[in-house]
Design an enzyme around this catalytic site. Sequence first.
Site, PDB file in Angstrom:
ATOM      1  N   CYS A  41       6.983  66.744  -3.400  1.00  0.00           N
ATOM      2  CA  CYS A  41       6.252  67.749  -2.597  1.00  0.00           C
ATOM      3  C   CYS A  41       5.047  67.206  -1.846  1.00  0.00           C
ATOM      4  O   CYS A  41       4.638  67.769  -0.838  1.00  0.00           O
ATOM      5  CB  CYS A  41       5.733  68.870  -3.487  1.00  0.00           C
TER       6      CYS A  41
ATOM      7  N   HIS B  91      12.445  75.547  -6.123  1.00  0.00           N
ATOM      8  CA  HIS B  91      13.077  74.879  -4.987  1.00  0.00           C
ATOM      9  C   HIS B  91      14.296  74.089  -5.458  1.00  0.00           C
ATOM     10  O   HIS B  91      14.356  73.658  -6.608  1.00  0.00           O
ATOM     11  CB  HIS B  91      12.110  73.868  -4.350  1.00  0.00           C
TER      12      HIS B  91
HETATM   13  C1  CIR Z   1       4.343  76.717  -4.036  1.00  0.00           C
HETATM   14  O1  CIR Z   1       4.682  77.580  -4.849  1.00  0.00           O
HETATM   15  O2  CIR Z   1       4.671  76.771  -2.852  1.00  0.00           O
HETATM   16  C2  CIR Z   1       3.477  75.571  -4.502  1.00  0.00           C
HETATM   17  N1  CIR Z   1       2.584  76.028  -5.524  1.00  0.00           N
HETATM   18  C3  CIR Z   1       4.333  74.452  -5.029  1.00  0.00           C
HETATM   19  C4  CIR Z   1       5.172  73.831  -3.963  1.00  0.00           C
HETATM   20  C5  CIR Z   1       5.950  72.674  -4.455  1.00  0.00           C
HETATM   21  N2  CIR Z   1       6.676  72.099  -3.382  1.00  0.00           N
HETATM   22  C6  CIR Z   1       7.863  71.543  -3.506  1.00  0.00           C
HETATM   23  O3  CIR Z   1       8.477  71.575  -4.563  1.00  0.00           O
HETATM   24  N3  CIR Z   1       8.393  71.005  -2.409  1.00  0.00           N
END
Ligand code: CIR
Length: 260
Positions: free
Chosen positions: A252, A165
């Site tokens: 997150c 991201h």
């Molecule tokens: C994913 O791959 O969607 C989750 N394992 C990690 C999401 C992390 N979210 C973020 O950086 N906003």
Amino acid sequence: MGAFDFTHALLRSPARSVTGGLRAGNHAGPAFEDVSREHETYAAALGQLGMVVEILPPLEAYPDSIFVEDPALVFGEGAVLLNPGAPSRAGEVAEIAPELEARFERVLRLSTGFVDGGDVLTTPDEVLIGLSARTDRTGAEALVDALATLGRKGRIVATPPGVLHFKTGCGMIDEETVAVIGALDDPEVFGSLRRIVIPADEVAGANLLRVRDSVLIGETFPRTRELVERHGVKTIALPVSEIGKIDAGLSCMSLRWQVQ
Ligand code: CIR
């Protein structure tokens, strides 16, 4: 109120299924108890900073649903329901929608395309939307339109290849300064913001989070912490090694907003 004077945070407890959360490698996932402990420490830190912290119940059907930042974007003036780019996460939007409708007068919905909230960085002047494997141009353009309805200016930028991201690689430190990984050390992306480049061996530390007068930073990134402190901003070190196994950091795990 300053840009980081958030008053409210919405979190979601990890489900037992978090052990199967999405990740870029073939390595083992985290243990549920370890993620729970990191989540509790994070929630407590936000509470100690003076925020009203609400924690939604776990969703077993969605292993990554602890990462509430991705299905929605919130501001004091309203919320936008997004559309996460990973198929296993699409259903998280319908789960968070009624929670936001209960808390915000205005809840907009992305009209088309895909956007993960992790690709969206709010700066004092604009909202940067990083195109990535999760966020496509169609979705990013639809988000620019939704932001205009809320009186915010959106600008589409690029997330470096191989970075999950946009905010995996950057985070605001103060109103004029952003911490970035080397691949995002780019004035075209950040305009007049001052960039502080974090050490190459601590790139996972870039997903830091400014809340009130402090920056939350993973405890395994001491040099990043030192850079932020030397810049004159207090830091709070938090454990992130378990959520790090499923490619997550500190922004997150919450949605944050200001109520005046
Ligand atoms: C994913 O791959 O969607 C989750 N394992 C990690 C999401 C992390 N979210 C973020 O950086 N906003």
